[in-house]
Design a protein around this motif. Structure first.
Motif, PDB file in Angstrom:
ATOM      1  N   ARG A 367       0.838  -1.207   0.000  1.00 60.47           N
ATOM      2  CA  ARG A 367       0.000   0.000   0.000  1.00 60.47           C
ATOM      3  C   ARG A 367       0.868   1.249   0.000  1.00 60.47           C
ATOM      4  O   ARG A 367       0.607   2.206  -0.731  1.00 60.47           O
ATOM      5  N   PHE A 372      -2.760  -0.828  -4.289  1.00 61.49           N
ATOM      6  CA  PHE A 372      -3.883  -1.002  -3.379  1.00 61.49           C
ATOM      7  C   PHE A 372      -4.528  -2.372  -3.597  1.00 61.49           C
ATOM      8  O   PHE A 372      -4.336  -3.015  -4.632  1.00 61.49           O
ATOM      9  N   ASN A 396      -5.920  -0.392   1.585  1.00 62.86           N
ATOM     10  CA  ASN A 396      -6.413   0.870   1.042  1.00 62.86           C
ATOM     11  C   ASN A 396      -7.428   0.647  -0.082  1.00 62.86           C
ATOM     12  O   ASN A 396      -7.466   1.390  -1.061  1.00 62.86           O
ATOM     13  N   LYS A 425      -7.132   9.576   0.054  1.00 62.04           N
ATOM     14  CA  LYS A 425      -6.830   8.425   0.893  1.00 62.04           C
ATOM     15  C   LYS A 425      -6.606   8.872   2.337  1.00 62.04           C
ATOM     16  O   LYS A 425      -6.419  10.056   2.612  1.00 62.04           O
ATOM     17  N   ASP A 426      -6.646   7.883   3.230  1.00 58.23           N
ATOM     18  CA  ASP A 426      -6.458   8.139   4.669  1.00 58.23           C
ATOM     19  C   ASP A 426      -7.356   9.279   5.150  1.00 58.23           C
ATOM     20  O   ASP A 426      -6.892  10.231   5.801  1.00 58.23           O
ATOM     21  N   ASP A 462      -3.259   4.868   9.400  1.00 55.17           N
ATOM     22  CA  ASP A 462      -4.052   4.520   8.214  1.00 55.17           C
ATOM     23  C   ASP A 462      -5.532   4.837   8.454  1.00 55.17           C
ATOM     24  O   ASP A 462      -6.034   4.751   9.576  1.00 55.17           O
ATOM     25  N   GLU A 465     -10.446   5.238   2.338  1.00 56.04           N
ATOM     26  CA  GLU A 465     -10.256   5.880   1.044  1.00 56.04           C
ATOM     27  C   GLU A 465     -11.597   6.242   0.423  1.00 56.04           C
ATOM     28  O   GLU A 465     -12.613   5.581   0.683  1.00 56.04           O
TER      29      GLU A 465
END
Length: 611
Positions: A367, A372, A396, A425-426, A462, A465
């Motif tokens: 990742r 992903f 992800n 993301k995140d 993390d 997404e």
């Protein structure tokens, strides 16, 4: 193989020579003349597919040379119906399979502390010639309690656009069984549906929308609806994809709702690919291997041929398959593109010499390298939901459960961009509640997505997404300031809470902060939205708010939540029915049908307990 090529060439020739297509319409029913919903209707090559609606009706646009149509539905015998040149209407009756693997699903044990294992013998089946044990596995969910805003004003969690729980719950209900409580993740049920939030404007790729209304099931309390939308990107403008289809072909995948459905689902995805996209196919059973090297998306026939050759058999070597898939994705990595492994499995695999924690660390490392992992779950009886949810979270990616071709089309065609292309993301949310308005609050669902408050600032932590056009919805139940509620437990009064900070923002209900990273960045960006809002009557709220509330109410009932108050299936169905909106695909109408099925099953269960 040769026959398939001949048929495909014939259909292609017919299309280019201008021979007209035609619409074939009809109704699909069972032997009792009851309409069947979700029946897959497709041409022999699978290139054209549709599904029956809640009234059993369908319409399919077929080439003039089509000789027959295929009709299929789990639990029923598949049927092939001839189509003459002058056929415009076709009424099809499907019969139950002679022996079902579905009729003795177990109900879940009450309140397990760890992952739930359901183990129930199921009769020998002439369909598959073997005896099955039901060993479905779900991670235990412990509902969140109300929190006092004076003691804990911050609520922090990772967004979630997984939707597997809803389609899995639908599978149970369609089979005449209530789902295990831990199979019901309310936030995934809410987020299964699309909501009409405003598109982002300005520098951020996401927007925030809020509404406040009264709680339909807890008088005196309020519901806070928080909606987030990711910007939509036109398919033509999406970056090139480097995809690896990682397909479980072990013996456990032989059932009709497993590998055969996997092949059909990936064929649908193949139809969406462009020339700049590349696809590889890796399979694993007793050993792993590459079935298709990286192939351009415009070679659709070659990709479909590779899929059609797959057969199930042997034990499972999940570790070897995942490692090989990642090696291929890494070797053919597309800079600034969409590099993704898509795992299709029932989750019933061993990881060989690698432990589960080592497998998770491998997925986390990949990742970070920009590859992903998305997970598509299939089948029943040995379905391992808990494993697949963890793998998708670590990778992800999204996690979806595919129970029929309609769901495959929704995830891989209708939401092609959102499922495969990450916009942010995140993504983390942190809400600070103003004690002047909020005495206590409870986030409905997201139990497995809760974060520590300090994690919000930590870019190493993390989170979830969001893909192109995705929406995420969170619902809080609020105890307004000054309202007495049995849900609030006595706590220790704090001497220094409040003061000038509250006085300076006395008209703000809350402060919403969203932190996210761009797909290729490691440093997060911050979006802040101070919210001034006043409650509306429930009937005056938008259709999206009313519908999402009905889904939440349904989830609380299925979980037998201690916070369900006066919730009822009748109210949930009525609220959903009044908020269908522009329901072109019939997903919202389907919810109403499922609520009514659950009502009958739940009342029957309660009556049996009383007897």
């Amino acid at each position: 193989m040769k026959a398939n090529l001949t048929l495909a060439f014939t259909l292609l020739l017919l299309a280019f020579t201008g021979i007209p297509h035609r619409d074939v319409k009809g109704v699909v029913t069972n032997a009792a003349n009851q309409p069947l919903y979700g029946v897959t209707i497709q041409t022999p090559d699978g290139a054209i597919t549709t599904s029956s609606d809640q009234d059993g009706k369908y319409a399919i646009h077929v080439p003039a040379g089509t000789r027959y149509l295929l009709f299929s539905l789990p639990e029923y015998q598949p049927r092939r119906e001839a189509v003459a040149q002058d056929t415009l209407a076709l009424h099809v009756i499907l019969k139950k399979s002679p022996a079902l693997l579905y009729d003795r699903l177990a109900s879940a044990p009450a309140k397990p502390e760890r992952a739930v294992t359901i183990s129930t013998p199921i009769q020998n089946s002439p369909l598959y010639g073997r005896t099955f044990q039901n060993t479905e596995r779900y991670q235990a969910v412990q509902e969140s309690n109300f929190r006092l805003s004076t003691a804990e004003p911050l609520s922090t969690f990772s967004i979630d656009v997984d939707r597997a729980s809803y389609s899995n719950v639908r599978r149970f209900l369609n089979l005449g069984k209530l789902p295990p409580e831990d199979a019901v993740r309310v936030e995934e049920m809410i987020n299964y549906f699309e909501y009409d939030y405003p598109q982002p404007a300005g520098p951020h790729p996401i927007s925030v929308h809020t509404e406040l209304t009264e709680s339909p099931w807890n008088k005196g309390l309020q519901l806070l609806h928080v909606g987030i939308r990711a910007k939509s990107i036109e398919t033509d403008h999406l970056p090139a994809s480097n995809l690896v289809f990682l397909i479980d072909v072990s013996g456990s995948m032989s059932d009709e709702n497993k590998l055969p459905l996997v092949k059909q689902a990936f064929a649908l995805l193949t139809n969406q690919l462009r020339a700049q996209d590349k696809v590889s196919i890796v399979v694993y059973a007793g050993a792993a291997g590459t079935v298709l090297p990286p192939t351009s998306g415009n070679e659709k026939m070659k990709i479909r041929e590779a899929l059609n050759q797959l057969e199930a058999g042997g034990s499972t070597a999940g570790e070897e398959g995942i490692s090989l898939a990642y090696d291929l994705a890494e070797k053919h990595f597309v800079k600034n593109g969409n590099n993704r492994v898509i795992l299709a499995t029932d989750g019933d695999f061993n990881v060989g010499a690698m432990s589960e924690s080592e497998l998770q660390r491998l997925i986390e490392r990949k990742r970070q390298d920009g590859i992903f992992l998305s997970v598509l779950g299939f089948g029943m009886n040995n379905y391992k939901d808990s494993m697949m949810e963890i793998l998708a979270d670590k990778g992800n990616g999204n996690y979806a459960y595919i129970d029929n071709m309609q769901e495959a089309r929704k995830q891989l065609v209708g939401e092609f961009g959102g499922t495969l292309f990450t916009v942010a993301k995140d993504v983390k949310i942190q809400i600070e509640f103003n004690p002047h308005f909020v005495q206590a609050y409870r986030l409905i669902g997201y139990e497995n997505r809760a974060l520590q408050n300090e994690d919000f600032q930590n870019d190493q932590k993390d989170a979830g997404e969001m893909g192109s056009g995705h929406t995420v919805t969170a619902i809080y139940e609020i105890v307004p300031a000054g309202v007495q509620s049995s849900y609030i437990k006595p706590g220790t009064a704090l001497r220094y809470q409040g003061g000038q900070a509250v006085a300076n923002a006395r008209d703000e209900f809350m402060h919403v902060k969203v932190r996210y990273k761009k797909p290729d960045d490691s440093k997060s960006m911050l979006l802040e939205v101070p919210v001034k809002t006043k409650p509306k009557a429930f009937a005056e709220c938008s259709a999206d708010v009313r519908f999402a509330a009905s889904v939440a109410e349904f989830g609380l009932l299925l979980r037998h939540s201690e916070f369900r108050g006066s919730a009822s299936y009748q109210d949930a169905a009525a609220h959903a029915q009044s908020a269908l909106g522009n329901d072109k695909e019939g997903y919202r109408s389907e919810l109403v049908r499922l609520i009514r099925i659950a009502e009958g099953l739940d009342h029957g269960t309660q009556a049996a307990r009383r007897d």
